[in-house]
Scaffold this motif. Structure first.
Motif, short mmCIF file in Angstrom:
data_model
loop_
_atom_site.label_atom_id
_atom_site.label_comp_id
_atom_site.label_asym_id
_atom_site.label_seq_id
_atom_site.Cartn_x
_atom_site.Cartn_y
_atom_site.Cartn_z
N ILE A 1 2.28 20.64 -21.86
CA ILE A 1 3.07 19.44 -21.55
C ILE A 1 2.65 18.28 -22.45
O ILE A 1 3.49 17.54 -22.96
CB ILE A 1 2.91 19.07 -20.05
CG1 ILE A 1 3.59 20.15 -19.19
CG2 ILE A 1 3.50 17.70 -19.76
CD1 ILE A 1 3.32 20.01 -17.72
N LYS A 2 1.33 18.14 -22.68
CA LYS A 2 0.84 17.07 -23.56
C LYS A 2 1.38 17.24 -24.98
O LYS A 2 1.83 16.27 -25.61
CB LYS A 2 -0.68 17.07 -23.61
CG LYS A 2 -1.36 16.46 -22.42
CD LYS A 2 -2.87 16.50 -22.62
CE LYS A 2 -3.63 15.93 -21.46
NZ LYS A 2 -5.09 16.01 -21.67
N GLN A 3 1.33 18.48 -25.48
CA GLN A 3 1.83 18.74 -26.84
C GLN A 3 3.32 18.44 -26.94
O GLN A 3 3.79 17.86 -27.92
CB GLN A 3 1.55 20.19 -27.23
CG GLN A 3 0.08 20.48 -27.44
CD GLN A 3 -0.20 21.96 -27.62
OE1 GLN A 3 0.70 22.80 -27.58
NE2 GLN A 3 -1.47 22.30 -27.83
N ASP A 4 4.07 18.84 -25.92
CA ASP A 4 5.50 18.58 -25.91
C ASP A 4 5.78 17.09 -25.87
O ASP A 4 6.67 16.58 -26.56
CB ASP A 4 6.14 19.29 -24.71
CG ASP A 4 7.64 19.23 -24.74
OD1 ASP A 4 8.23 19.46 -25.82
OD2 ASP A 4 8.25 18.95 -23.68
N PHE A 5 5.00 16.36 -25.07
CA PHE A 5 5.17 14.91 -24.97
C PHE A 5 4.91 14.25 -26.32
O PHE A 5 5.66 13.37 -26.76
CB PHE A 5 4.23 14.35 -23.90
CG PHE A 5 4.26 12.86 -23.80
CD1 PHE A 5 5.30 12.22 -23.15
CD2 PHE A 5 3.26 12.10 -24.37
CE1 PHE A 5 5.34 10.84 -23.06
CE2 PHE A 5 3.29 10.72 -24.28
CZ PHE A 5 4.32 10.09 -23.63
N LYS A 6 3.82 14.65 -26.98
CA LYS A 6 3.49 14.06 -28.28
C LYS A 6 4.59 14.34 -29.30
O LYS A 6 4.97 13.47 -30.09
CB LYS A 6 2.16 14.61 -28.78
CG LYS A 6 0.97 14.07 -28.02
CD LYS A 6 -0.33 14.67 -28.54
CE LYS A 6 -1.52 14.16 -27.74
NZ LYS A 6 -2.78 14.76 -28.19
N ARG A 7 5.11 15.58 -29.30
CA ARG A 7 6.17 15.94 -30.24
C ARG A 7 7.42 15.10 -29.98
O ARG A 7 8.01 14.56 -30.91
CB ARG A 7 6.49 17.44 -30.10
CG ARG A 7 7.55 17.92 -31.07
CD ARG A 7 7.89 19.39 -30.85
NE ARG A 7 8.22 19.71 -29.48
CZ ARG A 7 9.41 19.51 -28.91
NH1 ARG A 7 10.37 18.95 -29.60
NH2 ARG A 7 9.63 19.86 -27.66
N ARG A 8 7.80 14.97 -28.71
CA ARG A 8 8.98 14.16 -28.39
C ARG A 8 8.76 12.69 -28.73
O ARG A 8 9.68 12.01 -29.18
CB ARG A 8 9.33 14.31 -26.91
CG ARG A 8 9.91 15.64 -26.57
CD ARG A 8 10.30 15.70 -25.14
NE ARG A 8 10.85 17.00 -24.80
CZ ARG A 8 11.36 17.30 -23.62
NH1 ARG A 8 11.38 16.39 -22.67
NH2 ARG A 8 11.84 18.50 -23.39
N ASN A 9 7.54 12.21 -28.51
CA ASN A 9 7.22 10.82 -28.81
C ASN A 9 7.38 10.55 -30.30
O ASN A 9 7.95 9.52 -30.70
CB ASN A 9 5.80 10.50 -28.35
CG ASN A 9 5.54 9.01 -28.28
OD1 ASN A 9 6.46 8.23 -28.18
ND2 ASN A 9 4.27 8.65 -28.34
N VAL A 10 6.91 11.45 -31.13
CA VAL A 10 7.04 11.29 -32.59
C VAL A 10 8.52 11.29 -32.98
O VAL A 10 8.96 10.47 -33.80
CB VAL A 10 6.26 12.41 -33.33
CG1 VAL A 10 6.62 12.45 -34.79
CG2 VAL A 10 4.77 12.23 -33.14
#
Length: 82
Positions: A51-60
């Protein structure tokens, strides 16, 4: 017509062959690979890490979209001024 019923072959050669056949299916440690087993294990990320990795990717991705929109906004203001 007569038929001859033959029982299973139980010669010592057959028993030896059968033992090798069964043992061939069991994978043992290869002699060329002396690395510990833990090196071969793959670390599986937890659900929270995913979930953290997905959040970071979407944030970028969203930050890039915001930059593009701000640039378009500036271009539109320049067009209006002219």
């Amino acid at each position: 017509m007569k038929r001859l019923a033959v029982g299973p072959i139980t010669t010592p050669e057959y028993i030896e062959w059968w033992g090798r056949r069964i043992n061939d299916n069991i994978s043992g440690p290869s002699q060329g690979d002396n690395q510990p087993t833990q090196k071969h294990l793959q670390v599986v990320p937890s659900e929270l890490e995913i979930i953290k990795q997905d959040f970071k990717r979407r944030n970028v991705e969203l930050e890039k979209k915001i930059e593009q929109m701000e640039e378009e906004k500036m271009n539109l203001r320049l067009d209006i001024d002219i």
